[in-house]
Design an enzyme around this catalytic site. Structure first.
Site, PDB file in Angstrom:
ATOM      1  N   LYS A   1       0.844  -1.220   0.000  1.00  0.00           N
ATOM      2  CA  LYS A   1       0.000   0.000   0.000  1.00  0.00           C
ATOM      3  C   LYS A   1       0.873   1.262   0.000  1.00  0.00           C
ATOM      4  CE  LYS A   1      -4.003  -2.165   2.212  1.00  0.00           C
ATOM      5  NZ  LYS A   1      -3.580  -3.518   2.550  1.00  0.00           N
TER       6      LYS A   1
ATOM      7  N   GLY B   1      -8.378 -13.913   5.257  1.00  0.00           N
ATOM      8  CA  GLY B   1      -7.267 -14.194   6.157  1.00  0.00           C
ATOM      9  C   GLY B   1      -7.693 -14.908   7.412  1.00  0.00           C
TER      10      GLY B   1
HETATM   11  O1  C5P Z   1      -9.584 -11.646   6.551  1.00  0.00           O
HETATM   12  P1  C5P Z   1      -8.689 -10.720   7.306  1.00  0.00           P
HETATM   13  O2  C5P Z   1      -9.411  -9.565   7.952  1.00  0.00           O
HETATM   14  O3  C5P Z   1      -7.759 -11.405   8.269  1.00  0.00           O
HETATM   15  O4  C5P Z   1      -7.766 -10.070   6.187  1.00  0.00           O
HETATM   16  C1  C5P Z   1      -6.780  -9.158   6.561  1.00  0.00           C
HETATM   17  C2  C5P Z   1      -5.992  -8.807   5.346  1.00  0.00           C
HETATM   18  O5  C5P Z   1      -6.758  -8.002   4.479  1.00  0.00           O
HETATM   19  C3  C5P Z   1      -4.731  -8.020   5.685  1.00  0.00           C
HETATM   20  O6  C5P Z   1      -3.657  -8.612   4.961  1.00  0.00           O
HETATM   21  C4  C5P Z   1      -4.992  -6.644   5.195  1.00  0.00           C
HETATM   22  O7  C5P Z   1      -3.851  -5.991   4.707  1.00  0.00           O
HETATM   23  C5  C5P Z   1      -5.979  -6.905   4.072  1.00  0.00           C
HETATM   24  N1  C5P Z   1      -6.833  -5.768   3.822  1.00  0.00           N
HETATM   25  C6  C5P Z   1      -6.710  -5.109   2.646  1.00  0.00           C
HETATM   26  N2  C5P Z   1      -7.477  -4.009   2.402  1.00  0.00           N
HETATM   27  C7  C5P Z   1      -8.374  -3.623   3.279  1.00  0.00           C
HETATM   28  C8  C5P Z   1      -8.524  -4.312   4.461  1.00  0.00           C
HETATM   29  C9  C5P Z   1      -7.719  -5.409   4.704  1.00  0.00           C
HETATM   30  O8  C5P Z   1      -5.920  -5.487   1.790  1.00  0.00           O
HETATM   31  N3  C5P Z   1      -9.161  -2.651   2.967  1.00  0.00           N
END
Ligand code: C5P
Length: 241
Positions: free
Chosen positions: A65, A215
């Site tokens: 990011k 995740g």
């Molecule tokens: O399913 P879970 O909540 O554990 O997933 C977490 C993952 O989702 C993290 O790796 C986080 O960086 C990613 N994520 C993302 N964009 C978001 C929210 C979470 O890539 N808006």
């Protein structure tokens, strides 16, 4: 033809190289892409990307990011690209100029996904950030604003919650990729956590998501392989409807 597992991104949100590889071995038959985020990349370094590729056919998603001045992001992107990753992420917040300078300098191969609004934010957080009553009234409007900028700049797609997928696809087209985190299957044992704009795998795929990031519902399940298979079953149901 896309198989159910091609929709599934598993984030390797763990602290060490060894633990990450344990999950790669465990889940490699059931996952389309492994995502390496800040925690793992900072602790394990680029060698983790090579190790994933050596052990599995899954793609790699380097999710750092990026958010900085254009020159810094452009060079960081080139370095990420040299590792041969399938996707990497850049924040939209610095606008079209930054995204365009990264896209224009991207060698073929690595695709750029723009991060719109994190799924850990909800509409009431916007006021605190100074948005509400100024330019946008809710998260969806903000996501759409950023997704339009990402598309105009030439990004391959965006990361947004499942609640916004339909609108992004309807306005920006089927080929503009949408990656959806904040996935919580109905059977998931994950309690209340930092994710707020959540949706089930089936709902996300039915809405048109190209990928879902799942995740904790898999990682913290008693049997992660079984949990991954349940997610794949849901995906299969959604694509066959
Ligand atoms: O399913 P879970 O909540 O554990 O997933 C977490 C993952 O989702 C993290 O790796 C986080 O960086 C990613 N994520 C993302 N964009 C978001 C929210 C979470 O890539 N808006």
């Amino acid at each position: 033809m896309k198989r159910p597992k091609d929709y599934l991104i598993f984030p390797l949100d763990v602290a060490t190289y060894e633990e990450a590889l344990r999950y790669v071995e465990l889940l490699k038959e059931h996952v389309g892409l492994f995502k390496v985020g800040l925690e793992l990349f900072v602790s394990a370094g680029p060698k983790i990307l090579r190790a994933i590729r050596e052990r599995s056919e899954a793609g790699t998603f380097l999710d750092l990011k990026f958010h900085d001045i254009p020159a810094t992001v452009k060079n960081a992107f080139l370095a990420a690209s040299a590792h041969g990753v399938t996707y990497t992420t850049v924040h939209c917040d610095e606008g079209r100029g930054l995204l365009r300078s990264v896209v224009e300098n991207s060698p073929s191969g690595t695709k750029i996904l723009a991060v719109t609004v994190l799924t850990s934010l909800e509409s009431k957080d916007l006021k605190e950030l100074g948005y509400k009553d100024r330019y946008v009234n809710n998260i969806t409007e903000l996501v759409m604003l950023k997704a339009r900028i990402a598309k105009e700049a030439g990004c391959s797609g965006v990361v947004c919650s499942g609640l916004e997928v339909e609108e992004v696809k309807a306005e920006l087209g089927r080929d503009f990729l949408v990656v959806t985190p904040g996935i919580r299957p109905a059977w998931s044992l994950v309690g209340k956590d930092d994710q707020k704009r959540i949706i089930t795998p089936q709902q996300a795929i039915k809405s048109g998501a190209d990928y879902i990031v799942v995740g904790r519902p898999i990682r913290t399940a008693e049997k992660p392989i079984e949990a991954a298979k349940r997610v794949l079953d849901e995906i299969e149901m959604a694509i066959s409807e």
